[in-house]
Enzyme design. Structure first.
Site, mmCIF file in Angstrom:
data_model
loop_
_atom_site.group_PDB
_atom_site.id
_atom_site.type_symbol
_atom_site.label_atom_id
_atom_site.label_comp_id
_atom_site.label_asym_id
_atom_site.label_seq_id
_atom_site.Cartn_x
_atom_site.Cartn_y
_atom_site.Cartn_z
ATOM 1 N N LYS A 1 0.546 3.801 -11.037
ATOM 2 C CA LYS A 1 -0.588 3.142 -10.394
ATOM 3 C C LYS A 1 -1.366 2.270 -11.374
ATOM 4 O O LYS A 1 -1.903 1.229 -10.986
ATOM 5 C CB LYS A 1 -1.507 4.182 -9.757
ATOM 6 C CG LYS A 1 -0.907 4.858 -8.527
ATOM 7 C CD LYS A 1 -0.802 3.879 -7.380
ATOM 8 C CE LYS A 1 -0.366 4.536 -6.081
ATOM 9 N NZ LYS A 1 -0.313 3.578 -4.973
ATOM 10 N N TYR A 8 2.390 9.523 -11.473
ATOM 11 C CA TYR A 8 1.522 8.829 -10.502
ATOM 12 C C TYR A 8 0.543 7.907 -11.238
ATOM 13 O O TYR A 8 0.414 6.720 -10.905
ATOM 14 C CB TYR A 8 0.752 9.867 -9.675
ATOM 15 C CG TYR A 8 -0.116 9.287 -8.590
ATOM 16 C CD1 TYR A 8 0.441 8.704 -7.451
ATOM 17 C CD2 TYR A 8 -1.514 9.318 -8.687
ATOM 18 C CE1 TYR A 8 -0.357 8.167 -6.447
ATOM 19 C CE2 TYR A 8 -2.322 8.785 -7.688
ATOM 20 C CZ TYR A 8 -1.736 8.216 -6.570
ATOM 21 O OH TYR A 8 -2.526 7.681 -5.575
ATOM 22 N N ASN A 52 0.804 -1.222 0.000
ATOM 23 C CA ASN A 52 0.000 0.000 0.000
ATOM 24 C C ASN A 52 0.841 1.278 0.000
ATOM 25 O O ASN A 52 0.334 2.350 -0.314
ATOM 26 C CB ASN A 52 -0.914 -0.053 1.241
ATOM 27 C CG ASN A 52 -1.536 1.257 1.575
ATOM 28 O OD1 ASN A 52 -2.439 1.697 0.892
ATOM 29 N ND2 ASN A 52 -1.046 1.908 2.629
HETATM 30 N N1 LIG Z 1 -5.711 9.366 -0.290
HETATM 31 C C1 LIG Z 1 -6.224 9.169 -1.492
HETATM 32 O O1 LIG Z 1 -7.095 9.934 -1.949
HETATM 33 C C2 LIG Z 1 -5.773 7.998 -2.317
HETATM 34 C C3 LIG Z 1 -6.531 7.671 -3.453
HETATM 35 C C4 LIG Z 1 -6.140 6.582 -4.231
HETATM 36 C C5 LIG Z 1 -5.010 5.849 -3.875
HETATM 37 N N2 LIG Z 1 -4.285 6.200 -2.791
HETATM 38 C C6 LIG Z 1 -3.116 5.383 -2.448
HETATM 39 O O2 LIG Z 1 -3.264 4.870 -1.157
HETATM 40 C C7 LIG Z 1 -1.993 4.537 -0.613
HETATM 41 C C8 LIG Z 1 -1.909 5.052 0.803
HETATM 42 O O3 LIG Z 1 -1.922 6.472 0.761
HETATM 43 P P1 LIG Z 1 -2.693 7.362 1.843
HETATM 44 O O4 LIG Z 1 -3.746 8.101 1.145
HETATM 45 O O5 LIG Z 1 -3.023 6.558 3.037
HETATM 46 O O6 LIG Z 1 -1.556 8.447 2.135
HETATM 47 P P2 LIG Z 1 -0.532 8.683 3.322
HETATM 48 O O7 LIG Z 1 -1.290 8.860 4.579
HETATM 49 O O8 LIG Z 1 0.356 9.753 2.832
HETATM 50 O O9 LIG Z 1 0.259 7.292 3.422
HETATM 51 C C9 LIG Z 1 1.270 6.931 2.544
HETATM 52 C C10 LIG Z 1 2.037 5.799 3.210
HETATM 53 O O10 LIG Z 1 3.067 5.319 2.321
HETATM 54 C C11 LIG Z 1 4.300 5.300 3.043
HETATM 55 N N3 LIG Z 1 5.414 5.485 2.115
HETATM 56 C C12 LIG Z 1 5.551 6.456 1.180
HETATM 57 N N4 LIG Z 1 6.717 6.333 0.534
HETATM 58 C C13 LIG Z 1 7.341 5.255 1.073
HETATM 59 C C14 LIG Z 1 8.588 4.616 0.854
HETATM 60 N N5 LIG Z 1 9.446 5.063 -0.084
HETATM 61 N N6 LIG Z 1 8.899 3.528 1.584
HETATM 62 C C15 LIG Z 1 8.069 3.059 2.540
HETATM 63 N N7 LIG Z 1 6.864 3.617 2.795
HETATM 64 C C16 LIG Z 1 6.524 4.704 2.081
HETATM 65 C C17 LIG Z 1 4.175 6.413 4.056
HETATM 66 O O11 LIG Z 1 5.000 6.170 5.176
HETATM 67 P P3 LIG Z 1 6.363 6.919 5.551
HETATM 68 O O12 LIG Z 1 6.218 8.353 5.122
HETATM 69 O O13 LIG Z 1 6.447 6.728 7.021
HETATM 70 O O14 LIG Z 1 7.405 6.176 4.794
HETATM 71 C C18 LIG Z 1 2.716 6.257 4.479
HETATM 72 O O15 LIG Z 1 2.601 5.265 5.469
HETATM 73 C C19 LIG Z 1 -0.961 5.135 -1.575
HETATM 74 O O16 LIG Z 1 -0.424 4.113 -2.383
HETATM 75 C C20 LIG Z 1 -1.793 6.096 -2.415
HETATM 76 O O17 LIG Z 1 -1.238 6.300 -3.677
HETATM 77 C C21 LIG Z 1 -4.649 7.249 -1.994
#
Ligand SMILES: NC(=O)c1ccc[n+]([C@@H]2O[C@H](COP(=O)([O-])OP(=O)(O)OC[C@H]3O[C@@H](n4cnc5c(N)ncnc54)[C@H](OP(=O)(O)O)[C@@H]3O)[C@@H](O)[C@H]2O)c1
Length: 255
Positions: free
Chosen positions: A162, A158, A91
């Site tokens: 994805k 992005y 994720n």
């Molecule tokens: N929020 C939305 O609207 C949305 C919509 C569609 C898809 N998504 C997807 O959902 C997933 C989770 O995102 P979220 O919305 O929950 O955002 P978030 O709160 O910013 O979480 C992102 C997570 O990914 C981790 N991460 C990022 N880069 C990393 C790396 N290089 N190595 C290890 N961990 C990493 C971050 O942890 P650290 O910073 O501690 O490393 C954090 O735990 C993502 O893949 C995102 O693309 C989100």
């Protein structure tokens, strides 16, 4: 009532915040022993404390999903502490370098793919190898509606990374289905997390994004966690190779 992941061991990346954190809490509440990963150690420690205080079992390993050693080490934690691996939720993700695509740097493009696509592949590579030893499992990737049912300017890296996960999902599902490993992608609409708030930092932007959804709201991380639980559990025993929209109707909305 019996718990839906009783006896299962699950690994969750991107667990320090947002969707991953909510999913780790739900998986643990449903009886899974969990290994949680992300770069921020303090947030992971807090999550492990919360799960333990509620009577669950969790271990954390901080690291970067760009590293294959880290992918291997996360699986190692599952085996070392809990003896097996049944579920992996890949994720972790980043918006990466955005803005007009004619200005995106080669390094920014490569880094976005390294985290969102290659990182997920490296994770699955080691997770599936382990799952094959216990007769199967469930791998889930976090993709998105962006680049699949919806596009907007300034997010080329992005969207490409994805939507690449959807091809990866299908290829792995076909390859390992015969051995009992299911592979699915979850495609969230907008979810109220740090990523969403960073990207939509004005009332106008939030209103625009909210209106893209038939439900006229964005999701809570816990709502995504529920859908991931379905894909992780035996409730989805005949589901593999899917791109599963959890998008509040964004894909069918034109108003
Ligand atoms: N929020 C939305 O609207 C949305 C919509 C569609 C898809 N998504 C997807 O959902 C997933 C989770 O995102 P979220 O919305 O929950 O955002 P978030 O709160 O910013 O979480 C992102 C997570 O990914 C981790 N991460 C990022 N880069 C990393 C790396 N290089 N190595 C290890 N961990 C990493 C971050 O942890 P650290 O910073 O501690 O490393 C954090 O735990 C993502 O893949 C995102 O693309 C989100």
């Amino acid at each position: 009532m019996s718990k839906r992941l009783e006896g299962k061991v699950a690994l969750i990346t991107g667990a320090s915040a947002g969707i991953g954190r909510a999913t780790a809490l739900l998986f643990a509440a449903e009886g899974a022993k969990v290994v949680v990963g992300a770069r921020r150690q303090a947030e992971l420690d807090e999550l492990v404390g919360e799960i333990s205080a509620a009577g669950g079992r969790a271990v954390a390993l901080a690291g970067d999903v760009r590293s294959e050693d880290y992918a291997k080490a996360l699986v190692g934690q599952a085996v070392q502490h809990f003896g097996r691996l049944d579920i992996a939720f890949n994720n972790a993700g980043t918006l990466g370098e955005g803005g007009p695509s004619t200005g995106v740097s080669e390094a920014g493009w490569a880094d976005t793919l390294a985290i969102n696509l290659t990182g997920a592949f490296l994770g699955a590579k080691h997770q599936i190898a382990q799952m094959l030893e216990n007769g199967g499992g469930s791998v889930i990737f976090t993709s998105t509606f962006v680049g699949h049912t919806f596009a907007f300017p300034g997010v080329a890296a992005y969207a490409a990374s994805k939507s690449g996960l959807i091809g990866l999902t299908q290829a792995l599902a076909a390859e390992f289905g015969p051995q009992g490993v299911r592979v699915n992608a979850v495609l969230p609409g907008a979810v109220d997390t740090d990523m969403y708030r960073d990207m939509n930092d004005t009332p106008e932007a939030r209103s625009f994004v909210t209106n893209l959804h038939a439900l006229k709201r964005v999701a809570r991380p816990e709502e995504l966690a529920r859908s991931v639980l379905y894909l992780a559990s035996d409730d989805s025993a005949f589901v593999t190779g899917t791109a599963s929209l959890v998008d509040g109707g964004a894909s069918i909305t034109r108003t």
